[in-house]
Design an enzyme around this catalytic site. Sequence first.
Site, PDB file in Angstrom:
ATOM      1  N   ARG A 163      19.945  16.460  47.507  1.00 49.97           N
ATOM      2  CA  ARG A 163      21.567  16.467  46.936  1.00 49.97           C
ATOM      3  C   ARG A 163      21.440  15.890  45.448  1.00 49.97           C
ATOM      4  O   ARG A 163      20.235  15.060  44.854  1.00 49.97           O
ATOM      5  CB  ARG A 163      21.821  15.406  47.399  1.00 49.97           C
ATOM      6  CG  ARG A 163      23.080  14.873  47.005  1.00 49.97           C
ATOM      7  CD  ARG A 163      24.055  14.078  46.343  1.00 49.97           C
ATOM      8  NE  ARG A 163      25.482  14.223  45.509  1.00 49.97           N
ATOM      9  CZ  ARG A 163      25.848  13.106  44.641  1.00 49.97           C
ATOM     10  NH1 ARG A 163      24.374  12.149  44.126  1.00 49.97           N
ATOM     11  NH2 ARG A 163      26.465  13.373  44.207  1.00 49.97           N
ATOM     12  N   LYS A 207      38.499  30.480  38.815  1.00 49.67           N
ATOM     13  CA  LYS A 207      38.921  29.832  41.084  1.00 49.67           C
ATOM     14  C   LYS A 207      38.034  29.306  41.384  1.00 49.67           C
ATOM     15  O   LYS A 207      37.001  29.780  42.613  1.00 49.67           O
ATOM     16  CB  LYS A 207      39.150  31.384  41.487  1.00 49.67           C
ATOM     17  CG  LYS A 207      40.214  31.364  42.514  1.00 49.67           C
ATOM     18  CD  LYS A 207      41.174  33.135  42.877  1.00 49.67           C
ATOM     19  CE  LYS A 207      41.847  32.981  43.916  1.00 49.67           C
ATOM     20  NZ  LYS A 207      42.726  32.182  43.839  1.00 49.67           N
TER      21      LYS A 207
HETATM   22  N1  PDD Z   1      45.831  31.110  44.401  1.00 46.62           N
HETATM   23  N2  PDD Z   1      47.110  30.774  40.262  1.00 46.62           N
HETATM   24  C1  PDD Z   1      46.540  29.200  40.573  1.00 46.62           C
HETATM   25  C2  PDD Z   1      46.878  28.111  40.091  1.00 46.62           C
HETATM   26  C3  PDD Z   1      46.284  29.249  41.996  1.00 46.62           C
HETATM   27  O1  PDD Z   1      46.067  29.198  42.584  1.00 46.62           O
HETATM   28  C4  PDD Z   1      46.970  30.999  42.691  1.00 46.62           C
HETATM   29  C5  PDD Z   1      46.656  31.909  43.540  1.00 46.62           C
HETATM   30  C6  PDD Z   1      47.714  32.026  41.700  1.00 46.62           C
HETATM   31  C7  PDD Z   1      47.961  33.803  41.507  1.00 46.62           C
HETATM   32  O2  PDD Z   1      47.086  33.970  41.263  1.00 46.62           O
HETATM   33  P1  PDD Z   1      47.167  35.425  42.254  1.00 46.62           P
HETATM   34  O3  PDD Z   1      47.978  36.180  41.799  1.00 46.62           O
HETATM   35  O4  PDD Z   1      45.627  35.503  42.104  1.00 46.62           O
HETATM   36  O5  PDD Z   1      46.844  35.124  43.912  1.00 46.62           O
HETATM   37  C8  PDD Z   1      47.445  31.438  39.747  1.00 46.62           C
HETATM   38  C9  PDD Z   1      45.270  31.480  46.106  1.00 46.62           C
HETATM   39  C10 PDD Z   1      46.690  32.254  46.407  1.00 46.62           C
HETATM   40  C11 PDD Z   1      45.336  30.498  47.066  1.00 46.62           C
HETATM   41  O6  PDD Z   1      44.844  29.531  46.098  1.00 46.62           O
HETATM   42  O7  PDD Z   1      45.486  30.014  47.938  1.00 46.62           O
END
Ligand code: PDD
Length: 283
Positions: A101, A146
């Site tokens: 870690r 993401k």
């Molecule tokens: N989440 N904003 C956030 C914070 C999100 O987590 C998501 C989607 C979106 C929409 O993005 P998209 O249209 O590309 O799915 C916006 C996914 C579905 C999840 O975390 O499971």
Amino acid sequence: MTDTVYLNGELIAKNQAKISILDRGFLFSDGIYEVIPVYSSAPFRLEQHLSRLQYCLDQLSIPNPHSNIEWKNIIRTLIERNGGGHLSIYMHITRGVGLDRNHIGGESLSPTVLVMASPLTINEQAIQTTTATLLEDTRWHHCDIKSVALLSNVMLRNQAEQLGHGEALLHRNGVITEGSTSNIFIVKHREVYTPKQSNLILGGITRDVIIELAENAGLRLHQENISKEQLLNADEVWISSSTREISPVTQIDDKIIGNGEIGPVAKALHSEFQTFKKSLIQD
Ligand code: PDD
């Protein structure tokens, strides 16, 4: 049945898949993910999802472990092995397994790759409405990545659930950002508004589709700041995501939105969305 997962080159049963305790995703949330909807065995907007994946990997300086052709093959195989139909594909890439870690380092590691499928429970006949609570956006300043570090999103989403709502809509100093798991749109006098792309929101793939469909339908669409007051006084509010498509929000805390029913613009765009999906599947 969605029991087969892809883990580091192997197709194995979900309950047999294991990762090391030294995986930097496990220790530091040092990784990113994608969620891709699959309709009738066809991944929706795959190129766009793969480009966002590349963008997120670049932000973290994690080398992309696969070419787009390889990714497409992995996804196609996983769809086949999980029975096809409507699915949600989850891709998860971490920097890999370190020797110990240690916050720093990790340049020469081989990324950990997990891809899973789960049923996509979308009712294409009826629009799924929801209600929401408005909460302060407690997340970090890189919401365009993401990241698998979803602790704030999880806390906010759970808070909404405990209050009996289907989503937490978020604001920073009174300016609306997005939902805890979705993007947000409002309608006022038949014009559509959505917060502009920035480091404070995720560039949703569904958001982009809705923007295209709205513009093609001749609607005026503004990408600009939305205040709490504008949100609560909107004629319509909807959220969008890969797993919920377009979902009208009929109530935010105690405030009924519009007349509390599905609005005409949401109805029209939902229908456009279904037509668009079908046109791609037939191609
Ligand atoms: N989440 N904003 C956030 C914070 C999100 O987590 C998501 C989607 C979106 C929409 O993005 P998209 O249209 O590309 O799915 C916006 C996914 C579905 C999840 O975390 O499971």
